[in-house]
Design a protein around this motif. Structure first.
Motif, mmCIF file in Angstrom:
data_model
loop_
_atom_site.group_PDB
_atom_site.id
_atom_site.type_symbol
_atom_site.label_atom_id
_atom_site.label_comp_id
_atom_site.label_asym_id
_atom_site.label_seq_id
_atom_site.Cartn_x
_atom_site.Cartn_y
_atom_site.Cartn_z
ATOM 1 N N LEU A 160 -7.235 4.519 -4.751
ATOM 2 C CA LEU A 160 -8.469 3.729 -4.786
ATOM 3 C C LEU A 160 -8.227 2.395 -5.485
ATOM 4 N N LYS A 161 -7.409 2.440 -6.529
ATOM 5 C CA LYS A 161 -7.136 1.221 -7.308
ATOM 6 C C LYS A 161 -6.413 0.182 -6.470
ATOM 7 N N ARG A 162 -5.560 0.628 -5.536
ATOM 8 C CA ARG A 162 -4.806 -0.315 -4.698
ATOM 9 C C ARG A 162 -5.724 -1.169 -3.829
ATOM 10 N N TYR A 167 0.819 -1.214 0.000
ATOM 11 C CA TYR A 167 0.000 0.000 0.000
ATOM 12 C C TYR A 167 0.855 1.267 0.000
ATOM 13 N N TYR A 168 2.055 1.200 0.582
ATOM 14 C CA TYR A 168 2.854 2.405 0.789
ATOM 15 C C TYR A 168 3.989 2.555 -0.222
ATOM 16 N N GLU A 169 3.939 1.770 -1.291
ATOM 17 C CA GLU A 169 4.945 1.919 -2.342
ATOM 18 C C GLU A 169 4.822 3.293 -2.992
ATOM 19 N N PHE A 228 -6.126 3.214 4.111
ATOM 20 C CA PHE A 228 -6.294 1.959 3.385
ATOM 21 C C PHE A 228 -7.197 0.970 4.110
ATOM 22 N N GLY A 229 -7.199 1.003 5.447
ATOM 23 C CA GLY A 229 -8.133 0.162 6.186
ATOM 24 C C GLY A 229 -9.568 0.528 5.874
ATOM 25 N N GLY A 230 -9.848 1.839 5.805
ATOM 26 C CA GLY A 230 -11.196 2.295 5.463
ATOM 27 C C GLY A 230 -11.571 1.950 4.035
ATOM 28 N N GLU A 282 -14.574 -1.142 -0.023
ATOM 29 C CA GLU A 282 -14.580 -2.144 -1.093
ATOM 30 C C GLU A 282 -15.441 -3.352 -0.720
ATOM 31 N N HIS A 283 -15.338 -3.785 0.524
ATOM 32 C CA HIS A 283 -16.125 -4.933 1.001
ATOM 33 C C HIS A 283 -17.622 -4.628 0.921
ATOM 34 N N ASN A 284 -18.010 -3.422 1.338
ATOM 35 C CA ASN A 284 -19.431 -3.067 1.357
ATOM 36 C C ASN A 284 -19.976 -2.781 -0.037
ATOM 37 N N VAL A 285 -19.169 -2.104 -0.875
ATOM 38 C CA VAL A 285 -19.623 -1.817 -2.244
ATOM 39 C C VAL A 285 -19.868 -3.110 -3.007
#
Length: 479
Positions: free
Chosen positions: A378-380, A220-222, A251-253, A258-261
């Motif tokens: 967002l893509k990550r 995530y932090y690249e 990123f946690g949020g 992503e899970h809910n969408v």
């Protein structure tokens, strides 16, 4: 290490060697029964990443005086079960004999810690039944010798816990009244109170609280780190998806979104209180301060995505905007007593956002950042819809808020006066700059500054825009 005359055979208390193992061809067995220092075993196991059955037992402490008994028992079991023959004498190397642990237990301390007066005779009886030798009584206290196999009982409070376990926790009654006083509040107390206050406010306005793992993926932090900041890496990560401590709540949020969408719930208002971590690669660890490069902060994260209001027969749906997030942040600061006069909003470049505003005090202290999350971020996390995100430095906000004192003032009996002003400005001029000029010009009577119209286009010069603002003035004594 445990070695023979020529080479090492195994790591003491942690891991056996290849050549010291038993196979189907083994005919002679050399038995060893040992006691190892629990601290040393734990350090060795963690350093080499070896979690074995041996290290599990030794690092929790074993009975140093049971080695001879255990080796005799093992020899007898081999003889009985495998038909072996015992040969050779027992050689016992015991350089410093570990004696039973002396503990002096004060009866007053016992009763104060338990919260009930238990007779001294009962305490002595239970201690004796637990094989603790009573060596004497003096000054309302008893002196005990705790057997060496009780490696977890070496302090008075340990003895209290052990005795109370037998006495029965359910036999300690609660009184009908509780008297307590708190003479002062620490920073932690204040932070918890304010956290609950803001949690209630956000939940009441439709937000849902989330709680994410502090461990996250390094991927995530690249491209987000520099020579002064890097994620805190785990020495023994469970997986590549949980191998660093998070540097941001973002990123946690996004994973939650992503899970809910993906489950057809795309209208979300979320918040989270959590810690973030960072390693300053320019600072080195020292013997006095081994954690010098590492820092942690408490942050408050806010996420908006989808519709902020669903549509129905009476009104259409309303999509969330960055201005909704800005208003929510302003309400949080206002609820904590931090006025608009103390805050400055400035455009800032941040790799997490496609457009962002930094939130600072007039003195330049950073309180957080808010903006539109960039598409690459967002893509990550596999999110395909627009997300607005604010991350506030909760520690800095608490320090600023606890200095505020709530004072009472009666409602003014005079009428307020409003004046409108139309301004022709360069496009680069922000409302924050306009508001600063207005507030610096009149500090006593000015109550509010509101932007009610923005115009760009026809009949205006190129590179110009028109702002229309309302200023409200009020004197508490006269009109």
């Amino acid at each position: 290490m445990i070695c023979n005359a020529e080479e090492p055979m195994c790591i003491a208390g942690v891991f056996g060697g290849l050549d010291s193992g038993v196979t189907e061809e083994t005919t002679s067995v050399f038995l060893e029964s040992a006691y190892f220092n629990p601290t040393s075993v734990r350090k060795t196991a963690r350093r080499h990443g070896l979690n074995t059955d041996a290290s599990f037992r030794y690092e929790r402490g074993t009975d140093p005086n049971a080695t001879v008994y255990c080796i005799k028992l093992a020899a007898l079991m081999i003889k009985e079960l495998a038909g072996g023959e015992i040969c050779g004498d027992i050689i016992d190397l015991y350089p410093e004999v570990i004696k039973p642990f002396p503990v002096k237990l004060d009866y007053g301390y016992f009763n104060a810690l338990v919260g009930k007066a238990i007779p001294a005779e009962t305490i002595d009886s239970i201690a004796a039944s637990l094989e603790m030798e009573i060596t004497g009584h003096e000054d309302n206290a008893v002196t005990l010798l705790v057997p060496t196999y009780r490696v977890d009982v070496q302090r008075p409070c340990d003895v209290v816990e052990d005795v109370l376990r037998i006495y029965g926790y359910n036999n300690v009654e609660f009184s009908s009244e509780l008297h307590s006083s708190l003479s002062f509040k620490t920073m932690t107390d204040s932070s918890n109170d304010l956290r609950e206050l803001i949690s209630n406010q956000l939940s009441a306005t439709g937000f849902n609280e989330i709680l994410n793992n502090s461990l996250t993926a390094e991927s995530y932090y690249e491209g987000l780190t520099d020579e002064h900041s890097a994620p805190v890496k785990l020495l023994n990560p469970l997986s590549n998806d949980l191998n660093v401590m998070r540097m941001s709540l973002l990123f946690g949020g996004l994973e939650v979104i992503e899970h809910n969408v993906n489950r057809r719930d795309g209208d979300l208002m979320l918040y989270e209180f959590g810690k973030v971590y960072q390693c300053d690669t320019t600072v080195e660890s020292t013997a006095e301060n081994p954690i010098a490069p590492y820092k942690e902060w408490e942050h408050l994260g806010l996420w908006l995505t989808g519709n902020i209001r669903t549509g129905n027969w009476a009104r259409p749906e309303e999509k969330a905007t960055i201005y909704d997030l800005k208003a929510i942040v302003a309400n949080i600061l206002a609820r904590l007593g931090i006025s608009e006069r103390e805050i400055e909003l400035k455009k800032t470049d941040d790799k997490l956002y496609s457009a962002a505003l930094s939130i600072n005090t007039r003195s330049g202290k950073s309180l957080g950042v808010m903006g539109i999350v960039s598409k690459s971020m967002l893509k990550r996390c596999g999110v395909k819809q627009e997300v607005f995100f604010a991350e506030l430095d909760w520690n800095a906000i608490v320090k600023l808020s606890i200095k505020k004192k709530v004072t009472f003032s009666p409602l003014p009996k005079t009428q307020a006066v409003k004046r409108d002003l139309a301004l022709l400005l360069d496009k680069a001029v922000t409302m924050a700059q306009v508001e600063k000029v207005v507030r610096d010009s009149e500090k006593r009577l000015l109550r509010e500054v509101t932007l009610f119209d923005v115009y760009e286009g026809k009949n205006l010069e190129e590179g110009k825009k028109s702002y229309a603002i309302t200023m409200m003035f009020q004197d508490d004594e006269k009109t």
